[in-house]
Design a protein around this motif. Structure first.
Motif, PDB file in Angstrom:
ATOM      1  N   VAL A 128       0.861  -1.180   0.000  1.00 42.71           N
ATOM      2  CA  VAL A 128       0.000   0.000   0.000  1.00 42.71           C
ATOM      3  C   VAL A 128       0.894   1.225   0.000  1.00 42.71           C
ATOM      4  O   VAL A 128       1.838   1.309   0.778  1.00 42.71           O
ATOM      5  CB  VAL A 128      -0.894   0.013   1.256  1.00 42.71           C
ATOM      6  CG1 VAL A 128      -1.597   1.353   1.392  1.00 42.71           C
ATOM      7  CG2 VAL A 128      -1.914  -1.110   1.190  1.00 42.71           C
ATOM      8  N   GLY A 129       0.609   2.122  -0.897  1.00 41.98           N
ATOM      9  CA  GLY A 129       1.366   3.358  -0.917  1.00 41.98           C
ATOM     10  C   GLY A 129       0.504   4.486  -0.394  1.00 41.98           C
ATOM     11  O   GLY A 129      -0.717   4.414  -0.404  1.00 41.98           O
ATOM     12  N   THR A 130       1.177   5.530   0.069  1.00 41.06           N
ATOM     13  CA  THR A 130       0.456   6.710   0.525  1.00 41.06           C
ATOM     14  C   THR A 130       0.845   7.873  -0.362  1.00 41.06           C
ATOM     15  O   THR A 130       2.029   8.134  -0.566  1.00 41.06           O
ATOM     16  CB  THR A 130       0.853   7.045   1.979  1.00 41.06           C
ATOM     17  OG1 THR A 130       0.700   5.878   2.767  1.00 41.06           O
ATOM     18  CG2 THR A 130      -0.045   8.144   2.525  1.00 41.06           C
ATOM     19  N   ILE A 136       3.686  11.770  -6.288  1.00 39.04           N
ATOM     20  CA  ILE A 136       4.660  11.090  -5.429  1.00 39.04           C
ATOM     21  C   ILE A 136       3.928  10.178  -4.445  1.00 39.04           C
ATOM     22  O   ILE A 136       3.042  10.616  -3.721  1.00 39.04           O
ATOM     23  CB  ILE A 136       5.539  12.080  -4.633  1.00 39.04           C
ATOM     24  CG1 ILE A 136       6.208  13.076  -5.583  1.00 39.04           C
ATOM     25  CG2 ILE A 136       6.585  11.323  -3.815  1.00 39.04           C
ATOM     26  CD1 ILE A 136       7.065  14.096  -4.880  1.00 39.04           C
ATOM     27  N   THR A 137       4.319   8.894  -4.461  1.00 37.63           N
ATOM     28  CA  THR A 137       3.723   7.928  -3.546  1.00 37.63           C
ATOM     29  C   THR A 137       4.810   7.384  -2.627  1.00 37.63           C
ATOM     30  O   THR A 137       5.895   7.028  -3.096  1.00 37.63           O
ATOM     31  CB  THR A 137       3.090   6.765  -4.338  1.00 37.63           C
ATOM     32  OG1 THR A 137       2.200   7.322  -5.310  1.00 37.63           O
ATOM     33  CG2 THR A 137       2.305   5.853  -3.416  1.00 37.63           C
ATOM     34  N   ALA A 138       4.516   7.360  -1.342  1.00 36.84           N
ATOM     35  CA  ALA A 138       5.466   6.828  -0.362  1.00 36.84           C
ATOM     36  C   ALA A 138       5.161   5.354  -0.129  1.00 36.84           C
ATOM     37  O   ALA A 138       3.993   4.964  -0.019  1.00 36.84           O
ATOM     38  CB  ALA A 138       5.359   7.601   0.947  1.00 36.84           C
ATOM     39  N   VAL A 147      10.377   4.867   1.091  1.00 35.27           N
ATOM     40  CA  VAL A 147      10.900   5.407  -0.169  1.00 35.27           C
ATOM     41  C   VAL A 147       9.775   6.084  -0.929  1.00 35.27           C
ATOM     42  O   VAL A 147       8.591   5.831  -0.683  1.00 35.27           O
ATOM     43  CB  VAL A 147      11.555   4.307  -1.037  1.00 35.27           C
ATOM     44  CG1 VAL A 147      12.742   3.700  -0.318  1.00 35.27           C
ATOM     45  CG2 VAL A 147      10.541   3.244  -1.432  1.00 35.27           C
ATOM     46  N   PHE A 148      10.163   6.968  -1.847  1.00 28.21           N
ATOM     47  CA  PHE A 148       9.179   7.772  -2.583  1.00 28.21           C
ATOM     48  C   PHE A 148       9.288   7.473  -4.071  1.00 28.21           C
ATOM     49  O   PHE A 148      10.375   7.577  -4.646  1.00 28.21           O
ATOM     50  CB  PHE A 148       9.432   9.256  -2.318  1.00 28.21           C
ATOM     51  CG  PHE A 148       9.370   9.601  -0.863  1.00 28.21           C
ATOM     52  CD1 PHE A 148       8.159   9.681  -0.200  1.00 28.21           C
ATOM     53  CD2 PHE A 148      10.541   9.797  -0.140  1.00 28.21           C
ATOM     54  CE1 PHE A 148       8.104   9.975   1.152  1.00 28.21           C
ATOM     55  CE2 PHE A 148      10.496  10.093   1.216  1.00 28.21           C
ATOM     56  CZ  PHE A 148       9.272  10.176   1.855  1.00 28.21           C
ATOM     57  N   VAL A 149       8.186   7.107  -4.658  1.00 30.07           N
ATOM     58  CA  VAL A 149       8.193   6.749  -6.074  1.00 30.07           C
ATOM     59  C   VAL A 149       7.506   7.868  -6.862  1.00 30.07           C
ATOM     60  O   VAL A 149       6.393   8.287  -6.533  1.00 30.07           O
ATOM     61  CB  VAL A 149       7.477   5.405  -6.298  1.00 30.07           C
ATOM     62  CG1 VAL A 149       7.496   5.042  -7.782  1.00 30.07           C
ATOM     63  CG2 VAL A 149       8.139   4.309  -5.469  1.00 30.07           C
ATOM     64  N   LEU A 150       8.198   8.333  -7.895  1.00 31.99           N
ATOM     65  CA  LEU A 150       7.668   9.419  -8.730  1.00 31.99           C
ATOM     66  C   LEU A 150       6.848   8.823  -9.868  1.00 31.99           C
ATOM     67  O   LEU A 150       7.287   7.903 -10.545  1.00 31.99           O
ATOM     68  CB  LEU A 150       8.814  10.247  -9.311  1.00 31.99           C
ATOM     69  CG  LEU A 150       9.836  10.790  -8.311  1.00 31.99           C
ATOM     70  CD1 LEU A 150      10.878  11.628  -9.055  1.00 31.99           C
ATOM     71  CD2 LEU A 150       9.140  11.630  -7.251  1.00 31.99           C
ATOM     72  N   HIS A 175      -6.090  10.134   0.052  1.00 30.07           N
ATOM     73  CA  HIS A 175      -6.342   8.842   0.682  1.00 30.07           C
ATOM     74  C   HIS A 175      -5.187   7.919   0.370  1.00 30.07           C
ATOM     75  O   HIS A 175      -4.341   8.195  -0.452  1.00 30.07           O
ATOM     76  CB  HIS A 175      -7.641   8.241   0.158  1.00 30.07           C
ATOM     77  CG  HIS A 175      -8.815   9.120   0.386  1.00 30.07           C
ATOM     78  ND1 HIS A 175      -9.357   9.319   1.627  1.00 30.07           N
ATOM     79  CD2 HIS A 175      -9.512   9.909  -0.451  1.00 30.07           C
ATOM     80  CE1 HIS A 175     -10.362  10.173   1.527  1.00 30.07           C
ATOM     81  NE2 HIS A 175     -10.464  10.555   0.280  1.00 30.07           N
ATOM     82  N   GLU A 176      -5.212   6.794   0.992  1.00 24.96           N
ATOM     83  CA  GLU A 176      -4.199   5.811   0.681  1.00 24.96           C
ATOM     84  C   GLU A 176      -4.444   5.286  -0.730  1.00 24.96           C
ATOM     85  O   GLU A 176      -5.571   5.125  -1.162  1.00 24.96           O
ATOM     86  CB  GLU A 176      -4.293   4.669   1.679  1.00 24.96           C
ATOM     87  CG  GLU A 176      -3.915   5.130   3.077  1.00 24.96           C
ATOM     88  CD  GLU A 176      -3.215   4.039   3.823  1.00 24.96           C
ATOM     89  OE1 GLU A 176      -3.725   2.924   3.774  1.00 24.96           O
ATOM     90  OE2 GLU A 176      -2.168   4.315   4.424  1.00 24.96           O
ATOM     91  N   VAL A 177      -3.345   5.075  -1.395  1.00 33.53           N
ATOM     92  CA  VAL A 177      -3.450   4.551  -2.753  1.00 33.53           C
ATOM     93  C   VAL A 177      -3.173   3.059  -2.672  1.00 33.53           C
ATOM     94  O   VAL A 177      -2.076   2.651  -2.354  1.00 33.53           O
ATOM     95  CB  VAL A 177      -2.397   5.204  -3.654  1.00 33.53           C
ATOM     96  CG1 VAL A 177      -2.522   4.684  -5.069  1.00 33.53           C
ATOM     97  CG2 VAL A 177      -2.528   6.708  -3.605  1.00 33.53           C
ATOM     98  N   SER A 178      -4.158   2.264  -2.927  1.00 30.25           N
ATOM     99  CA  SER A 178      -3.889   0.834  -2.903  1.00 30.25           C
ATOM    100  C   SER A 178      -3.455   0.432  -4.307  1.00 30.25           C
ATOM    101  O   SER A 178      -3.914   0.967  -5.297  1.00 30.25           O
ATOM    102  CB  SER A 178      -5.122   0.059  -2.484  1.00 30.25           C
ATOM    103  OG  SER A 178      -6.127   0.266  -3.433  1.00 30.25           O
ATOM    104  N   VAL A 179      -2.526  -0.472  -4.360  1.00 30.75           N
ATOM    105  CA  VAL A 179      -1.966  -0.843  -5.650  1.00 30.75           C
ATOM    106  C   VAL A 179      -3.014  -1.587  -6.468  1.00 30.75           C
ATOM    107  O   VAL A 179      -3.571  -2.572  -6.007  1.00 30.75           O
ATOM    108  CB  VAL A 179      -0.730  -1.711  -5.442  1.00 30.75           C
ATOM    109  CG1 VAL A 179      -0.219  -2.224  -6.766  1.00 30.75           C
ATOM    110  CG2 VAL A 179       0.333  -0.902  -4.717  1.00 30.75           C
ATOM    111  N   PRO A 180      -3.325  -1.093  -7.641  1.00 33.86           N
ATOM    112  CA  PRO A 180      -4.377  -1.715  -8.436  1.00 33.86           C
ATOM    113  C   PRO A 180      -3.887  -2.991  -9.094  1.00 33.86           C
ATOM    114  O   PRO A 180      -3.257  -2.947 -10.139  1.00 33.86           O
ATOM    115  CB  PRO A 180      -4.718  -0.644  -9.468  1.00 33.86           C
ATOM    116  CG  PRO A 180      -3.463   0.160  -9.601  1.00 33.86           C
ATOM    117  CD  PRO A 180      -2.709   0.035  -8.324  1.00 33.86           C
TER     118      PRO A 180
END
Lengths: 199, 386
Positions: A128-130, A136-138, A147-150, A175-180
């Motif tokens: 799960v990324g935030t 930018i997702t942590a 880590v932070f993904v661009l 909101h939290e970004v759940s990996v699709p």
């Protein structure tokens, strides 16, 4: 103008626009054969880390990935197998969508194998990324490392005119970004073409 | 009366941006724990965005009552909403008219400030013109172009408060003006136009700190850079740093991208614009009003951000790490004025060297960079006067 030159500028534009950070003084690991990008980063004041020994002749520091990644502030071209080596706070410009980077590969069980991720499997059981900022997702790798993904900084859209991600935030923002899982369709999961292309 | 912010509902997004910036502001973070501004009222006139928001929050945490205002073109409404929610008085919205902006500044001044932090000295000058200086201990000025009119006022005996020249702190201008404005203005111009710099000719008018930075980053991305100057030492410096030096009018026909980095009005005139080829792009780095004469732009030539500073008007301003330094200097300047301002002459003062150096040392420490210490024999050599 060569693809490599065009891509170099575009990647740098994407990274700086998404992060609002300074390139000068950053330790940047450039994975894959990207001589133009490495040269541009170095000229902008980055301390570039490359794996190709010939890079030493261009002012880059030459290190194997397993020594470069633990000290890199920014990693261009990171893939799944690099996750275990990253330092806390590392910023990743990836060749694949972050979902690909962290998701369970198709055809495996929900429990990702340690060998695939080269990091403790547990944090990825439910990847799960935030969202921390537009684009930018942590991702928390373990108790000590985040880590932070661009988004798309080094992705398949490279080479096109930079699109300013205004309004890119949908209603999910904040909101939290759940990996699709599988949301990327059949192309999802293929090896990143950018890294393999000679330039 | 116009509400202070445009849309309070944007605050979550603003808070995210502020938090992201904070991760890369270790110096301000350290200083935040060392300030005491209890019961003081501080007015901030800085581009309202995530980094300056962290200065506002730092001053608030130090006990100050903080009021922020800013011209409409430099307001991020989401950041404004987050700050307002955090207890900062915000008088800034992106849909304000110039008259509203002036009204906001006057409202801030009438609140009775102890210290004013200004950018471009617009509000310091307004306070003088409107006679709203009562109780104001002093001001800190962020920019080169803001200090110039204040020094003119000082020479004429018209300056009625002490001003700290934050811009002239080495922790500020050696990095903010060169690397911050340089990188961010070049990148903003590329983001706005989609121009590829490799193989392009980029003309930089003015080779002061900002111009040096713009030239450096344009060259780093593959441009051939041509510099224009009015000052002989700056022109020679550009020459020795490998740039072609030409009078601006002669440089224009070849240029794909032209930056004005002089901070002087009427740098790029209609005559210059007419000398450019179709497709040429003009941008202002740093900047004052009318630096580019935008009244009569020929077809085919584009002036970015309507001739305002391109990185502020059309992007997110300077990089975060750079603003960490500049805003740390600002925070120390505010405290210095609160403590010492009453005893300071009505003049433009340099930042005390020890405060400036403190910022540089804190940044080195945050980076994990060590310094050498002169040995006994080196100190002896230095002490001998040779």
């Amino acid at each position: 103008m060569s693809d490599g030159h065009r891509r170099a500028q575009t990647v740098i534009q994407n990274i700086l626009r998404l992060t609002n950070l300074l390139m000068a003084g950053k330790r940047v690991a450039v994975l894959g054969h990207e001589p133009e990008l490495a040269a541009r980063l170095r000229a902008m004041g980055a301390q570039t880390l490359v794996t190709d020994p010939a890079g030493a002749l261009h002012g880059h520091r030459v290190l194997p990935a397993e020594r470069a990644l633990p000290v890199a502030d920014l990693v261009v071209g990171a893939k799944r197998e690099h996750l275990g080596l990253l330092r806390d706070g590392a910023i990743l410009a990836t060749a694949e969508p972050s979902a690909d980077l962290f998701a369970v590969p198709a055809g495996t069980t929900a429990e990702p194998s340690a060998e695939l991720l080269a990091v403790p499997a547990e944090p990825f059981a439910g990847p799960v990324g935030t969202r921390v900022r537009d684009g930018i997702t942590a991702y928390r790798l373990d108790a000590d490392r985040e880590v932070f993904v661009l988004d798309g900084a080094y992705g398949p859209n490279h080479g096109h005119e930079a699109s300013v991600p205004d309004g890119a935030y949908g209603p999910d923002h904040g909101h939290e970004v759940s990996v699709p899982d599988g949301a990327y369709g059949p192309e999802h999961g293929r090896e990143a073409s950018v890294l393999d292309r000679a330039c | 009366m116009l509400a202070g912010i445009r849309d309070p509902s944007l605050r979550a997004r603003g808070l995210e941006k502020i938090s992201w910036a904070r991760r890369f502001m270790p110096v301000l973070d350290t200083i935040a724990g060392q300030l005491d501004l209890t019961g003081r009222r501080v007015g901030l006139v800085l581009m309202l965005e995530p980094k300056t928001a962290n200065l506002a929050l730092t001053l608030r945490d130090a006990g100050a009552d903080v009021i922020v205002t800013c011209p409409a073109s430099e307001v991020a409404d989401d950041v404004a909403a987050a700050l307002a929610h955090a207890g900062v008085t915000v008088l800034a919205r992106s849909d304000a008219s110039p008259a509203d902006d002036r009204d906001f500044a006057l409202r801030m001044l009438r609140e009775g400030l102890d210290v004013l932090v200004d950018d471009g000295s617009r509000v310091v000058r307004l306070a003088h013109a409107e006679n709203l200086l009562d109780g104001l201990v002093g001001a800190a000025e962020e920019t080169t172009s803001g200090l110039r009119p204040l020094r003119v006022m000082e020479d004429r005996g018209e300056l009625r408060i002490p001003v700290l020249a934050v811009n002239d702190a080495r922790s500020k201008y050696l990095f903010d003006n060169v690397h911050g404005t340089g990188q961010s203005c070049v990148m903003a111009a590329l983001d706005l136009t989609g121009l590829q710099l490799a193989g392009e000719v980029c003309v930089v008018a003015g080779y002061g700190y900002v111009g040096q930075g713009v030239a450096r980053y344009a060259r780093a991305l593959g441009a051939r850079v041509v510099v224009s100057e009015v000052e002989p030492f700056a022109a020679l410096r550009a020459h020795h740093e490998g740039y072609e030096v030409l009078p601006l009018l002669d440089a224009c026909p070849e240029a794909g991208l032209v930056f004005s980095a002089t901070g002087v009005a009427h740098t790029i005139t209609g005559e210059h614009l007419r000398a450019m080829r179709p497709g040429a792009v003009v941008a202002v780095a740093g900047g004052v009003p009318d630096e580019v004469e935008t009244g009569d732009v020929p077809p085919g030539v584009t002036v970015l951000a309507e001739g305002e500073c391109v990185n502020c008007a059309a992007a997110e301003g300077n990089p975060i790490e750079i603003m960490d330094l500049s805003l740390a200097v600002q925070a120390l300047a505010v405290e210095h004025l609160v403590r010492r301002g009453h005893a300071m002459a009505h003049a433009v003062h340099l930042m005390p060297a020890e405060l400036d150096e403190r910022v540089a040392r804190l940044k080195l420490r945050a980076l994990g960079i060590g310094l050498d210490t002169p040995s006994a024999r080196q100190r002896e050599f230095l002490g001998s006067g040779l």
